[in-house]
Design an enzyme around this catalytic site. Structure first.
Site, mmCIF file in Angstrom:
data_model
loop_
_atom_site.group_PDB
_atom_site.id
_atom_site.type_symbol
_atom_site.label_atom_id
_atom_site.label_comp_id
_atom_site.label_asym_id
_atom_site.label_seq_id
_atom_site.Cartn_x
_atom_site.Cartn_y
_atom_site.Cartn_z
ATOM 1 N N HIS A 1 0.888 -1.169 0.000
ATOM 2 C CA HIS A 1 0.000 0.000 0.000
ATOM 3 C C HIS A 1 0.927 1.221 0.000
ATOM 4 O O HIS A 1 1.987 1.185 0.634
ATOM 5 C CB HIS A 1 -0.825 0.107 1.281
ATOM 6 C CG HIS A 1 -1.833 -0.970 1.502
ATOM 7 N ND1 HIS A 1 -1.527 -2.163 2.082
ATOM 8 C CD2 HIS A 1 -3.172 -1.012 1.265
ATOM 9 C CE1 HIS A 1 -2.615 -2.907 2.182
ATOM 10 N NE2 HIS A 1 -3.631 -2.237 1.689
ATOM 11 N N ASP B 1 2.188 2.076 3.302
ATOM 12 C CA ASP B 1 3.098 1.110 3.943
ATOM 13 C C ASP B 1 4.544 1.527 3.730
ATOM 14 O O ASP B 1 5.391 1.317 4.592
ATOM 15 C CB ASP B 1 2.981 -0.293 3.313
ATOM 16 C CG ASP B 1 1.620 -0.928 3.461
ATOM 17 O OD1 ASP B 1 0.849 -0.497 4.326
ATOM 18 O OD2 ASP B 1 1.351 -1.879 2.690
ATOM 19 N N GLU C 1 -10.748 -6.475 -4.764
ATOM 20 C CA GLU C 1 -10.650 -7.548 -3.770
ATOM 21 C C GLU C 1 -11.935 -7.599 -2.956
ATOM 22 O O GLU C 1 -12.194 -6.727 -2.130
ATOM 23 C CB GLU C 1 -9.442 -7.285 -2.859
ATOM 24 C CG GLU C 1 -9.231 -8.395 -1.846
ATOM 25 C CD GLU C 1 -7.935 -8.228 -1.060
ATOM 26 O OE1 GLU C 1 -6.927 -7.782 -1.645
ATOM 27 O OE2 GLU C 1 -7.941 -8.541 0.140
ATOM 28 N N GLU D 1 -9.242 -13.167 -1.714
ATOM 29 C CA GLU D 1 -8.550 -13.475 -0.455
ATOM 30 C C GLU D 1 -9.275 -14.629 0.236
ATOM 31 O O GLU D 1 -10.493 -14.606 0.410
ATOM 32 C CB GLU D 1 -8.489 -12.249 0.458
ATOM 33 C CG GLU D 1 -7.822 -12.616 1.776
ATOM 34 C CD GLU D 1 -7.432 -11.451 2.661
ATOM 35 O OE1 GLU D 1 -6.997 -10.414 2.140
ATOM 36 O OE2 GLU D 1 -7.564 -11.606 3.883
HETATM 37 C C1 XUL Z 1 -7.820 -6.127 3.991
HETATM 38 C C2 XUL Z 1 -6.947 -6.660 2.934
HETATM 39 C C3 XUL Z 1 -5.986 -5.731 2.294
HETATM 40 C C4 XUL Z 1 -6.020 -5.809 0.808
HETATM 41 C C5 XUL Z 1 -5.263 -4.702 0.133
HETATM 42 O O1 XUL Z 1 -8.608 -7.084 4.589
HETATM 43 O O2 XUL Z 1 -7.006 -7.826 2.613
HETATM 44 O O3 XUL Z 1 -4.682 -6.010 2.714
HETATM 45 O O4 XUL Z 1 -5.454 -7.025 0.393
HETATM 46 O O5 XUL Z 1 -5.723 -3.450 0.508
HETATM 47 CO CO CO Z 2 -6.143 -8.994 1.107
#
Ligand code: XUL
Ligand code: CO
Length: 442
Positions: A103, A106, A234, A270
């Site tokens: 990010h 980050d 995502e 995810e």
């Molecule tokens: C939040 C998450 C983030 C995204 C990128 O739950 O998974 O790390 O992957 O913003």
């Molecule tokens: Co994520």
């Protein structure tokens, strides 16, 4: 660079399943060919900055526990960011992970104004470029943090105030260009606070139109600057907001369809978000594949008893095998990969814990790949599925799907035929079949 992880000599090497060396891979053999591709090119592992270097181990009940010297009070923020980056690239290089993800916030501190923040990011992108050239680590994706700063309390693109939309747009513009400059293979948009808490203060229809406009602007800019990576949304069902708009892959697919964004935007799935939405990893990959929007994966795991995003490192070959099978069935990753969007437990405070976590995660995914590849190659599971649908290749199935049949036509037909037969779905037998591949994967 051997400054931070001094107890790990690196590079971590493959030693095979019989090795007792905790700092070696037992299953991840980067150069081994599996189903026509090197393991490294199948899995395209990435380590993430957010959990592993930006997070200090704090939770809502207590302060940071992790040994991360760049978080010490009183440091110059830019010096601290550079120390953090040196440690991160030392880690990527010793782990031998081919990719990393970030990010914007980050890697670079936030300034007092947008202009200052943008300049700080530019400086840290130059710094990253040097580390990437030195170590050969590539960028899987970049993303903008549109959720941590208090200004985003009511969301970014879906904020009731257009000033906040404009701020978020500026930030994504800058971060997309930074990602492009670093040769990023994808750009991720996780919804962050794009969702709502209560209808008492929320106009859903308006917020969804704003979100669509935002996404269209990102796609326009991607083409304007010649970024040929994928734009990835995502999905996540809740947390931080009660109702996140990008609930799951199906919700994102419907959103893309209704705003003419199919082909332009794909998904980053995810695993823990999939389980939070009441599905599982394999389901989300299968839906994305069927819709033609599969992109990349954040490889982590939830907890059976905890209903929040615990982001553990993956440890279950059984769980990951079915997800890998769906990925392989669709032809594997193109520009995507397996990013470890996973964090240590708060008590894992030794510096080398970060290595143990990633080695376990990489071995879990590698062994899942072996099981999935064998399953695909043998074709028994696919054969059972094909048999189940065989009727659709026969006369009746073809006539229904081609539009030749109508409701009354099928009624007339039913008047003259016997009750249809039933065939076993054989779930338990197929579960045993999968178990065999998991057990034998070598
Ligand atoms: C939040 C998450 C983030 C995204 C990128 O739950 O998974 O790390 O992957 O913003
Ligand atoms: Co994520």
């Amino acid at each position: 660079m051997t400054d931070f992880f001094t107890t790990v000599p690196g590079p971590i090497a493959y030693e095979g399943p019989d090795s007792d060396n905790p700092l070696a891979f037992r299953w991840y053999d980067a150069a081994r060919t599996v189903a026509g591709r090197r393991m490294e090119d199948h899995l395209r592992f990435a380590a993430c900055y957010w959990h592993s270097f930006a997070w200090d181990g704090s939770d809502i009940f207590g302060a940071g526990t992790l040994d991360r010297p760049w978080h010490r009070e009183g440091l110059d923020p830019l010096d601290a960011a550079k120390a953090k980056m040196a440690a991160a690239f030392e880690f990527f290089e010793k782990l031998t992970v081919p990719f990393w993800c970030f990010h914007d916030r980050d890697i670079a501190p936030e300034g007092r104004t947008f202009k200052e923040s943008a300049a700080l990011l530019d400086e840290m992108v130059d710094e990253a470029q040097g580390h990437m050239e030195r170590t050969g680590t590539q960028l899987l994706w970049g993303t903008a943090n549109l959720f941590s700063h208090p200004r985003f309390q009511a969301g970014a693109a879906t904020n009731p105030d257009p000033e906040l939309f404009a701020y978020a747009a500026a930030q994504v513009c800058h971060c997309l260009e930074a990602t492009h400059r670093l040769g990023g293979q994808n750009y991720v948009l996780w919804g962050g606070r794009e969702g709502y808490e209560t209808l008492l203060n929320t106009d859903i229809g308006r917020e969804l139109e704003q979100l669509a406009r935002f996404l269209a602007m990102v796609v326009e800019h991607k083409h304007r600057i010649g970024f040929d990576g994928l734009i990835l949304i995502e999905p996540k069902p809740f947390e931080p907001t009660k109702h996140q708009y990008d609930f799951d892959v199906a919700a994102v697919h419907a959103f893309l369809q209704s705003h003419d964004l199919i082909g332009e935007v794909h998904v980053n799935i995810e695993v823990n978000h999939a389980t939070l939405s009441g599905h599982d990893f394999a389901h989300e990959v299968a839906v994305a594949r069927a819709a033609g929007i599969f992109g990349s994966v954040d490889a982590n795991a939830g907890d059976d008893r905890l209903g929040w995003d615990v982001d553990r490192f993956p440890v279950s070959v059984e769980q990951m095998t079915l997800g890998m099978y769906e990925i392989l069935r669709g032809g594997g990753f193109d520009s995507g990969g397996c990013n470890f969007d996973a964090k240590l437990r708060r008590q894992s405070t030794a510096r080398d814990d970060l290595f143990h976590a990633h080695i376990g995660g990489m071995d879990t995914m590698a062994r899942s790949l072996l099981a999935a590849a064998a399953m695909l190659e043998d074709g028994e599971l696919a054969g059972a599925v094909a048999d189940r649908y065989a009727g659709w290749d026969d006369d009746l199935g073809r006539r229904i799907m081609s539009g030749e049949e109508t409701l009354p036509g099928l009624r007339d037909r039913a008047l003259g035929v016997a009750e249809p037969g039933r065939t076993s779905g054989r779930q338990e037998a197929l579960e045993n079949l999968v178990a065999r591949y998991v057990e034998r994967a070598r």
